[in-house]
Scaffold this active site. Sequence first.
Site, PDB file in Angstrom:
ATOM      1  N   CYS A  39       0.929   6.655  -7.545  1.00 23.97           N
ATOM      2  CA  CYS A  39      -0.099   5.838  -8.210  1.00 23.97           C
ATOM      3  C   CYS A  39      -1.254   6.702  -8.682  1.00 23.97           C
ATOM      4  O   CYS A  39      -1.868   6.412  -9.708  1.00 23.97           O
ATOM      5  CB  CYS A  39      -0.584   4.734  -7.281  1.00 23.97           C
ATOM      6  SG  CYS A  39       0.632   3.405  -7.145  1.00 23.97           S
TER       7      CYS A  39
ATOM      8  N   GLU B 187       7.749  -5.879  -2.867  1.00 23.84           N
ATOM      9  CA  GLU B 187       8.803  -5.080  -2.224  1.00 23.84           C
ATOM     10  C   GLU B 187      10.183  -5.651  -2.527  1.00 23.84           C
ATOM     11  O   GLU B 187      10.324  -6.738  -3.096  1.00 23.84           O
ATOM     12  CB  GLU B 187       8.532  -5.010  -0.709  1.00 23.84           C
ATOM     13  CG  GLU B 187       7.215  -4.291  -0.427  1.00 23.84           C
ATOM     14  CD  GLU B 187       6.931  -4.095   1.048  1.00 23.84           C
ATOM     15  OE1 GLU B 187       7.630  -4.701   1.897  1.00 23.84           O
ATOM     16  OE2 GLU B 187       6.005  -3.322   1.350  1.00 23.84           O
TER      17      GLU B 187
ATOM     18  N   CYS C  32       3.994  -0.730  -6.277  1.00 25.24           N
ATOM     19  CA  CYS C  32       2.660  -0.763  -5.670  1.00 25.24           C
ATOM     20  C   CYS C  32       1.736  -1.708  -6.451  1.00 25.24           C
ATOM     21  O   CYS C  32       1.933  -1.944  -7.644  1.00 25.24           O
ATOM     22  CB  CYS C  32       2.041   0.628  -5.670  1.00 25.24           C
ATOM     23  SG  CYS C  32       2.810   1.783  -4.529  1.00 25.24           S
TER      24      CYS C  32
ATOM     25  N   GLU D  86      -1.352  -1.294  -7.506  1.00 20.77           N
ATOM     26  CA  GLU D  86      -2.110  -0.740  -8.637  1.00 20.77           C
ATOM     27  C   GLU D  86      -1.228  -0.545  -9.862  1.00 20.77           C
ATOM     28  O   GLU D  86      -1.663  -0.755 -10.996  1.00 20.77           O
ATOM     29  CB  GLU D  86      -2.854   0.547  -8.264  1.00 20.77           C
ATOM     30  CG  GLU D  86      -2.083   1.602  -7.548  1.00 20.77           C
ATOM     31  CD  GLU D  86      -2.057   1.422  -6.038  1.00 20.77           C
ATOM     32  OE1 GLU D  86      -1.514   0.394  -5.588  1.00 20.77           O
ATOM     33  OE2 GLU D  86      -2.503   2.327  -5.312  1.00 20.77           O
TER      34      GLU D  86
ATOM     35  N   CYS E  46      -1.295   5.774  -3.303  1.00 19.83           N
ATOM     36  CA  CYS E  46      -0.234   6.736  -2.963  1.00 19.83           C
ATOM     37  C   CYS E  46      -0.177   7.824  -4.037  1.00 19.83           C
ATOM     38  O   CYS E  46      -0.805   7.721  -5.096  1.00 19.83           O
ATOM     39  CB  CYS E  46       1.112   6.018  -2.840  1.00 19.83           C
ATOM     40  SG  CYS E  46       1.861   5.575  -4.416  1.00 19.83           S
TER      41      CYS E  46
ATOM     42  N   ASN F 122       1.392  -5.627  -4.386  1.00 18.40           N
ATOM     43  CA  ASN F 122       2.659  -4.922  -4.189  1.00 18.40           C
ATOM     44  C   ASN F 122       3.799  -5.929  -4.053  1.00 18.40           C
ATOM     45  O   ASN F 122       3.636  -7.015  -3.483  1.00 18.40           O
ATOM     46  CB  ASN F 122       2.598  -3.943  -3.012  1.00 18.40           C
ATOM     47  CG  ASN F 122       2.137  -4.542  -1.707  1.00 18.40           C
ATOM     48  OD1 ASN F 122       1.296  -5.434  -1.677  1.00 18.40           O
ATOM     49  ND2 ASN F 122       2.679  -4.055  -0.603  1.00 18.40           N
TER      50      ASN F 122
HETATM   51  N1  THU Z   1       1.337   0.338  -1.453  1.00 17.95           N
HETATM   52  C1  THU Z   1       0.613  -0.053  -2.547  1.00 17.95           C
HETATM   53  O1  THU Z   1       0.800  -1.172  -3.059  1.00 17.95           O
HETATM   54  N2  THU Z   1      -0.303   0.812  -3.044  1.00 17.95           N
HETATM   55  C2  THU Z   1      -0.525   2.071  -2.521  1.00 17.95           C
HETATM   56  O2  THU Z   1      -1.083   2.929  -3.182  1.00 17.95           O
HETATM   57  C3  THU Z   1      -0.090   2.332  -1.150  1.00 17.95           C
HETATM   58  C4  THU Z   1       1.191   1.651  -0.819  1.00 17.95           C
HETATM   59  C5  THU Z   1       2.369  -0.576  -0.948  1.00 17.95           C
HETATM   60  C6  THU Z   1       3.767  -0.121  -1.256  1.00 17.95           C
HETATM   61  C7  THU Z   1       4.549  -0.801  -0.158  1.00 17.95           C
HETATM   62  O3  THU Z   1       4.872  -2.118  -0.592  1.00 17.95           O
HETATM   63  C8  THU Z   1       3.578  -0.891   1.000  1.00 17.95           C
HETATM   64  O4  THU Z   1       2.292  -0.671   0.456  1.00 17.95           O
HETATM   65  C9  THU Z   1       3.830   0.119   2.113  1.00 17.95           C
HETATM   66  O5  THU Z   1       3.913   1.404   1.610  1.00 17.95           O
END
Ligand code: THU
Length: 120
Positions: free
Chosen positions: A84, A43, A52, A54, A81, A41
């Site tokens: 995703c 940000e 994210c 994935e 999430c 991920n």
């Molecule tokens: N996140 C992912 O990378 N994958 C997911 O399916 C769940 C959430 C990341 C997004 C964000 O950077 C952090 O987790 C908190 O939500």
Amino acid sequence: MSRELYERAVAIAERAYAPYSSFHVGAVVRARDGRIFEGVNVENASYPLGICAERAAVARAVGEGCRPGDLEEIAITASPCGGCRQWLYEFKFDRVTFKNAEGEVVSRTPAELLPETFEL
Ligand code: THU
């Protein structure tokens, strides 16, 4: 095989750029031809612009020529999430392996993760 892929996702999660949530996620895709694509991920100070793990991994695979049906499995260190799940469904993975809320590593199909989705 799925467990190995999951362990690899755990190993790369530390590369995440997650200064806002501190939630480091790793994802590893295995294509049917054996190629491996990793993602973490990433940000951003403008929160909704983050990506994210994935989706980052799938985007890398697509950049290398993969299309829906070419990707056999994905392992993720977090439960995917909602958005995703839609991506995982689109790319027709056979199997999605992830750590669920109970802390168990489980494998599911995209349809199990996103039932009754629409088709265009
Ligand atoms: N996140 C992912 O990378 N994958 C997911 O399916 C769940 C959430 C990341 C997004 C964000 O950077 C952090 O987790 C908190 O939500």
